[in-house]
Design a protein around this motif. Structure first.
Motif, mmCIF file in Angstrom:
data_model
loop_
_atom_site.group_PDB
_atom_site.id
_atom_site.type_symbol
_atom_site.label_atom_id
_atom_site.label_comp_id
_atom_site.label_asym_id
_atom_site.label_seq_id
_atom_site.Cartn_x
_atom_site.Cartn_y
_atom_site.Cartn_z
ATOM 1 N N PRO A 190 72.497 20.892 32.968
ATOM 2 C CA PRO A 190 72.816 20.260 32.022
ATOM 3 C C PRO A 190 73.336 18.779 32.051
ATOM 4 C CG PRO A 190 74.653 21.718 32.489
ATOM 5 C CD PRO A 190 73.608 22.209 33.163
ATOM 6 N N GLU A 191 73.660 18.423 33.544
ATOM 7 C CA GLU A 191 73.864 17.260 34.017
ATOM 8 C C GLU A 191 72.558 16.742 34.397
ATOM 9 O OE1 GLU A 191 77.335 14.828 36.381
ATOM 10 O OE2 GLU A 191 75.880 16.315 37.544
ATOM 11 N N GLY A 192 71.992 15.479 33.690
ATOM 12 C CA GLY A 192 70.817 14.845 34.038
ATOM 13 C C GLY A 192 70.942 13.898 35.266
ATOM 14 N N THR A 193 69.874 13.395 36.003
ATOM 15 C CA THR A 193 70.132 12.729 37.166
ATOM 16 C C THR A 193 69.095 11.563 37.095
ATOM 17 O OG1 THR A 193 70.705 14.555 38.556
ATOM 18 C CG2 THR A 193 69.898 12.415 39.788
ATOM 19 N N ILE A 194 69.632 10.123 37.198
ATOM 20 C CA ILE A 194 68.955 9.098 37.686
ATOM 21 C C ILE A 194 69.180 8.678 38.637
ATOM 22 C CG2 ILE A 194 68.581 6.658 36.721
ATOM 23 C CD1 ILE A 194 69.472 7.500 33.872
ATOM 24 N N LYS A 195 68.028 8.308 39.356
ATOM 25 C CA LYS A 195 67.994 8.000 40.836
ATOM 26 C C LYS A 195 67.375 6.382 40.874
ATOM 27 C CE LYS A 195 66.365 8.840 45.460
ATOM 28 N NZ LYS A 195 65.273 9.772 46.354
ATOM 29 N N LEU A 196 68.134 5.556 41.322
ATOM 30 C CA LEU A 196 67.865 4.218 41.511
ATOM 31 C C LEU A 196 67.744 3.774 43.005
ATOM 32 C CD1 LEU A 196 67.243 1.381 40.119
ATOM 33 C CD2 LEU A 196 69.845 0.951 40.085
ATOM 34 N N SER A 197 66.831 3.461 43.509
ATOM 35 C CA SER A 197 66.336 3.086 44.969
ATOM 36 C C SER A 197 65.805 1.823 45.321
ATOM 37 C CB SER A 197 65.742 4.284 45.750
ATOM 38 O OG SER A 197 64.403 4.515 45.085
ATOM 39 N N ALA A 198 65.854 1.217 46.436
ATOM 40 C CA ALA A 198 65.304 0.198 46.758
ATOM 41 C C ALA A 198 65.115 -0.038 48.409
ATOM 42 C CB ALA A 198 66.344 -1.167 46.607
ATOM 43 N N LYS A 199 63.793 -0.492 48.829
ATOM 44 C CA LYS A 199 63.314 -0.280 50.072
ATOM 45 C C LYS A 199 62.326 -1.446 50.230
ATOM 46 C CE LYS A 199 60.026 3.127 48.785
ATOM 47 N NZ LYS A 199 59.299 4.619 48.935
ATOM 48 N N PRO A 249 55.098 15.450 32.486
ATOM 49 C CA PRO A 249 55.922 16.076 31.393
ATOM 50 C C PRO A 249 56.752 17.286 31.573
ATOM 51 C CG PRO A 249 53.493 15.579 30.755
ATOM 52 C CD PRO A 249 53.735 15.517 32.397
ATOM 53 N N GLY A 250 58.030 17.200 31.477
ATOM 54 C CA GLY A 250 58.799 18.418 31.937
ATOM 55 C C GLY A 250 59.657 18.280 33.010
ATOM 56 N N HIS A 251 59.133 17.094 33.837
ATOM 57 C CA HIS A 251 59.932 16.876 35.152
ATOM 58 C C HIS A 251 60.427 15.455 35.130
ATOM 59 C CE1 HIS A 251 57.266 20.280 35.762
ATOM 60 N NE2 HIS A 251 57.936 20.569 36.901
ATOM 61 N N GLY A 252 59.867 14.632 34.382
ATOM 62 C CA GLY A 252 60.486 13.202 34.501
ATOM 63 C C GLY A 252 59.602 12.163 34.662
ATOM 64 N N SER A 253 60.127 11.033 34.852
ATOM 65 C CA SER A 253 59.201 9.784 34.981
ATOM 66 C C SER A 253 59.677 8.776 36.166
ATOM 67 C CB SER A 253 58.923 9.012 33.606
ATOM 68 O OG SER A 253 58.714 9.777 32.629
ATOM 69 N N THR A 254 58.886 8.253 36.543
ATOM 70 C CA THR A 254 59.266 7.110 37.954
ATOM 71 C C THR A 254 58.733 5.729 37.465
ATOM 72 O OG1 THR A 254 59.479 8.946 39.599
ATOM 73 C CG2 THR A 254 59.072 6.628 40.364
ATOM 74 N N PHE A 255 59.537 4.753 37.279
ATOM 75 C CA PHE A 255 59.032 3.374 37.193
ATOM 76 C C PHE A 255 59.253 2.621 38.572
ATOM 77 C CE2 PHE A 255 60.066 4.727 33.092
ATOM 78 C CZ PHE A 255 59.390 4.207 32.053
ATOM 79 N N THR A 256 58.187 2.222 39.092
ATOM 80 C CA THR A 256 58.263 1.461 40.278
ATOM 81 C C THR A 256 58.019 -0.251 40.209
ATOM 82 O OG1 THR A 256 57.308 3.539 41.490
ATOM 83 C CG2 THR A 256 57.033 1.235 42.768
ATOM 84 N N MET A 257 58.874 -0.958 40.622
ATOM 85 C CA MET A 257 58.956 -2.451 40.669
ATOM 86 C C MET A 257 58.477 -2.711 41.827
ATOM 87 S SD MET A 257 61.765 -3.230 37.837
ATOM 88 C CE MET A 257 62.705 -2.237 38.743
ATOM 89 N N SER A 258 57.465 -3.639 41.951
ATOM 90 C CA SER A 258 57.000 -4.487 43.250
ATOM 91 C C SER A 258 57.435 -5.904 43.280
ATOM 92 C CB SER A 258 55.515 -3.994 43.642
ATOM 93 O OG SER A 258 55.102 -4.876 44.623
ATOM 94 N N ARG A 311 57.381 -6.989 50.590
ATOM 95 C CA ARG A 311 58.010 -7.119 49.328
ATOM 96 C C ARG A 311 59.081 -6.135 49.036
ATOM 97 N NH1 ARG A 311 54.321 -9.424 45.703
ATOM 98 N NH2 ARG A 311 55.028 -8.234 43.822
ATOM 99 N N ILE A 312 59.610 -6.174 47.922
ATOM 100 C CA ILE A 312 60.740 -4.877 47.873
ATOM 101 C C ILE A 312 60.245 -4.186 46.599
ATOM 102 C CG2 ILE A 312 62.060 -6.787 46.334
ATOM 103 C CD1 ILE A 312 64.428 -5.071 46.870
ATOM 104 N N LEU A 313 60.546 -2.843 47.014
ATOM 105 C CA LEU A 313 60.119 -1.956 45.851
ATOM 106 C C LEU A 313 61.451 -1.142 45.258
ATOM 107 C CD1 LEU A 313 57.078 0.259 47.299
ATOM 108 C CD2 LEU A 313 56.995 -1.570 45.793
ATOM 109 N N ILE A 314 61.603 -1.298 44.256
ATOM 110 C CA ILE A 314 62.625 -0.755 43.235
ATOM 111 C C ILE A 314 62.128 0.393 42.316
ATOM 112 C CG2 ILE A 314 64.471 -1.068 41.803
ATOM 113 C CD1 ILE A 314 64.699 -3.993 42.657
ATOM 114 N N GLU A 315 62.747 1.518 42.635
ATOM 115 C CA GLU A 315 62.069 2.574 41.925
ATOM 116 C C GLU A 315 63.373 3.229 40.991
ATOM 117 O OE1 GLU A 315 58.587 4.752 44.877
ATOM 118 O OE2 GLU A 315 60.626 5.772 44.410
ATOM 119 N N LEU A 316 63.095 3.718 39.787
ATOM 120 C CA LEU A 316 64.014 4.263 38.826
ATOM 121 C C LEU A 316 63.278 5.476 38.430
ATOM 122 C CD1 LEU A 316 66.459 3.800 37.091
ATOM 123 C CD2 LEU A 316 65.171 3.127 35.415
ATOM 124 N N GLN A 317 64.085 6.600 38.853
ATOM 125 C CA GLN A 317 63.368 8.097 38.450
ATOM 126 C C GLN A 317 64.518 8.773 37.859
ATOM 127 O OE1 GLN A 317 62.639 10.106 42.363
ATOM 128 N NE2 GLN A 317 61.526 11.889 41.436
#
Length: 751
Positions: free
Chosen positions: A489-498, A586-595, A503-509
């Protein structure tokens, strides 16, 4: 330094303390129970309170005082840091940040919200249940300073200390040992956020004690150093916790004070009563030697042998007991001493920092940029006049080029900062939005110490805020829907940088429901963004959410529904010279990747020639370069061409024609193709006439020095003194798709 400058330094330190506070609370929320983490959280609030009191910021002091009291209950193990407790404390940290900002900027904070949290914090400190809603306003009164009456040469009299408020926490001790504690703080104790009065209060909780404050070292007022430490305390305490219990009170301050603990021997027997025997192990061989020696001396001096033997036995027993106690004390102190030495070594090796005005750093970067340009011009001039390339001047220029590059990298590193402050701000947004819509969401961050140029960090907060709100509102399902789908029931948002490829990649999953492509497509048709019969790939449908005015919300709310969030994200990322892509299941989530580029001041680029003009193509956009062959060129339509690359077809774009450098398209076979990645993840082959070489260039803003130029991101100065335009790759690709060529992106520059 005037008071305004001191106050500004205080607010800068508040930002650091607030970051430390939230970081520590998040660690506790994740299950960290390290006492040092709790102590760091307490020190952060205590430091803010102390500085605010010096500037008369009463609202900030009052709230920090209540917050500090509750944290002290956690520190003393009176209050268990459960999830519900930490939820209140995280919201309190948000209010503390708001009060700090209001004190700095002159704004205001919602009083009802502050009063409600004060009530909740007081309930936690008193061991009561947290109230469901905040009732009537609660007056929070800051502690009043103790006034002393001058009675002697120092102008002060001993300050009475009272711990009657904690009498209920102390149980009578029967026949417990008494200890004398001498406690003298160093100045470093106060600078680290500790307070002598709080330590003495904690000491009162483990036994019955009397206390005396020594003011003999207190100088006259005109010689008083506000950062020095003059007081010392002598405490007599009766406790069954023993010496270890007393030392545990000073555990976090032992290295910042002089602390001496000695047992007090009391006369528990009368003069005529026999003292109880205390069994003490001692060396029999040493006792035999002492007894033999006593007999010899008594015989020689003609004294009572029995008395001499009794005295020798008692002396030996006392001496061995003392030695055993000393050895035990030294053995117990050895690990602490080793830790103290390790701490001292760590402090000695820790890097020191200074605060520098950002304008000074910007001027330094501009000067280094000019140095790079002049070095390139000088090298170009020498090369043109030295055909052999082996002169001493030429070799010296090579060394100068290396030194210039090292200086440039070092100066750019000064502006580099970790993305941690931006990531920490996102955790508050997640909490607030999730509470508004009744969702349970946890933010996980990785790579917070990844460094990037400060100009990028300053402009990163806005797009990240929109993306976080979008993930909370649209990405993560409600707890009921998640449970129905077999999820936590608790959702998870993962914010990462590398870092990757300069360049720097920032992912929001997120682990939500993913993008509902059918719904997105239908909304786009309803809003006349696409035709009803348009044949779009999954990737193209996903990118529709970046269209201006697009939203899948059924109604407008405080969080979403106006269709401006993701559009702002796209434009903000493009303005930083970056790209954003989406991956959704669908059903598993989305990932936004910024370069994003690591800096907006310099650029690694490919210098090319197009219709007699010199352009620079950002190297990070180029996948590969190739020489087209006639058999790989295919035409379709009126003026469209494709190039075959490894059994796949890629659109061929004539840069000179798109920029109106020439009236007709050039022959691809006579030029060079640069395979580039566009913002949507697709590829295009940009056709140029020739490649001059690869080099690092200093970015100069056209917007600041001239005006917007469609298809051009910025400009630079080459080694021969000529101005070269930096290509806006995404704008060129968009123009090749039939969209009007307009300025969609600009690189900020320092020059």
């Amino acid at each position: 330094m005037d008071m305004n400058e001191i106050k500004e330094i205080f607010f800068q330190e508040c930002e650091e303390q607030l970051a430390e506070l939230e970081s520590g609370l998040l660690k506790l929320n994740d299950g960290d129970r390290d006492p040092e983490t709790v102590n760091a959280v307490f020190r952060a609030v205590h430091s803010i309170k102390g500085g605010a009191g010096a500037f008369g910021l009463d609202d900030l002091v009052a709230f920090a005082h209540v917050f500090e009291t509750t944290l002290d209950c956690v520190r003393s193990n009176k209050l268990e840091p459960t999830q519900e407790v930490l939820k209140v404390m995280l919201r309190s940290a948000d209010v503390l940040a708001d009060l700090t900002n209001a004190a700095r900027d002159g704004g205001s904070v919602d009083e009802s919200r502050t009063r409600g949290l004060v009530k909740e914090l007081e309930a936690l400190a008193n061991g009561e249940a947290v109230p469901a809603s905040a009732p009537a306003p609660v007056a929070v009164k800051a502690p009043e300073p103790v006034k002393a009456k001058p009675t002697d040469e120092s102008g002060f009299e001993p300050i009475p200390f009272s711990f009657s408020d904690f009498a209920d926490e102390t149980t009578p001790l029967m026949e417990a040992p008494t200890f004398q504690v001498t406690f003298k703080p160093h100045a470093s104790l106060y600078s680290k956020g500790n307070e002598a009065a709080l330590l003495l209060r904690d000491l009162s909780r483990i036994g019955e004690m009397s206390i005396n404050c020594d003011l003999s070292e207190l100088p006259a007022l005109d010689r008083l150093d506000p950062e020095a430490s003059y007081f010392s305390w002598t405490v007599s305490i009766t406790t069954d916790k023993g010496e270890e219990g007393i030392r545990s009170v000073f555990e976090f301050a032992e290295w910042d004070c002089d602390l001496e603990i000695t047992p007090v021997l009391s006369d528990v027997a009368g003069d005529d009563e026999e003292l109880p025997m205390i069994p003490v192990p001692f060396d029999l061989s040493a006792l035999d030697e002492d007894v033999d020696h006593a007999i010899e001396v008594a015989s020689a001096e003609d004294t009572d042998i029995a008395v001499a033997v009794e005295t020798a036995v008692a002396t030996t027993q006392i001496a061995q007991s003392v030695n055993a106690a000393i050895e035990k004390r030294e053995a117990a102190a050895a690990p602490a001493a080793a830790q103290a030495n390790a701490n001292a070594a760590a402090n000695a090796s820790a890097g020191q920092t200074i605060r520098v005005d950002l304008d000074r750093v910007d001027r330094l970067i501009n000067l280094v940029g000019e140095l790079v340009i002049n070095q390139a011009m000088l090298s170009q001039s020498v090369i043109e006049n030295d055909a052999s390339g082996t002169s001493a001047v030429n070799m010296g220029l090579d060394e100068l080029q290396q030194l210039t590059r090292e200086i440039q990298d070092s100066v750019m590193a000064i502006r580099a900062q970790p993305v941690k402050p931006v990531f920490q701000r996102m955790s508050r947004i997640v909490r607030e939005v999730a509470d508004m819509i009744g969702k349970q969401i946890r933010l996980v961050t990785e790579g917070e110490n990844t460094e990037v140029d400060k100009t990028v960090i300053d402009k990163l907060a806005e797009p990240l805020t929109h993306m976080i709100r979008n993930a909370v509102d649209h990405g993560i399902e409600t707890p009921e829907k998640r449970e129905a789908a077999g999820k936590n029931p608790e959702g998870t948002i993962k914010l990462s940088a590398k870092h990757r490829s300069g360049r720097i990649l920032i992912e929001l999953q997120d682990d939500g429901a993913g993008i509902n492509r059918e719904r997105v497509r239908q909304k786009a048709i309803d809003n006349d963004l696409i035709a009803a019969d348009a044949n779009l790939t999954d990737e193209e449908i996903d990118n529709l959410i970046f269209a201006p005015g697009f939203s899948t919300a059924d109604k407008i709310s405080d969080i979403s529904g106006r269709g401006v969030g993701m559009d702002v994200v796209k434009r903000s990322i493009q303005a930083l010279g970056g790209r954003i892509s989406i991956s959704s299941r669908p059903g598993h989530g989305s990932t936004f990747t910024m370069s994003l580029p690591l800096t907006l001041a310099v650029l690694d680029g490919m210098v090319v020639t197009v219709a007699g003009q010199t352009l620079v193509v950002p190297l990070t956009a180029i996948v590969e370069t190739l020489q087209p062959e006639a058999k790989n060129i295919h035409s379709f339509g009126a003026n469209q061409r494709l190039i075959s690359i490894r059994n796949s077809f890629c659109p061929l774009v004539d840069v000179g024609r798109v920029l109106n450098f020439r009236p007709t398209q050039a022959d691809p076979v006579e030029g060079v193709a640069l395979l580039v990645e566009s913002e949507g993840g697709g590829q295009r082959a940009l056709m140029v006439d020739a490649i001059q070489g690869q080099r690092q260039v200093v970015i100069k803003s056209l917007e600041a020095n001239y005006t917007h130029v469609p298809g051009i991101a910025a400009a630079t100065i080459l080694g021969d003194g000529r101005v070269a335009l930096i290509l806006d790759v995404d704008a060129i690709v968009s123009a090749s798709r039939g969209q009007p060529l307009k300025q969609e992106m600009s690189l900020a520059a320092t020059g």
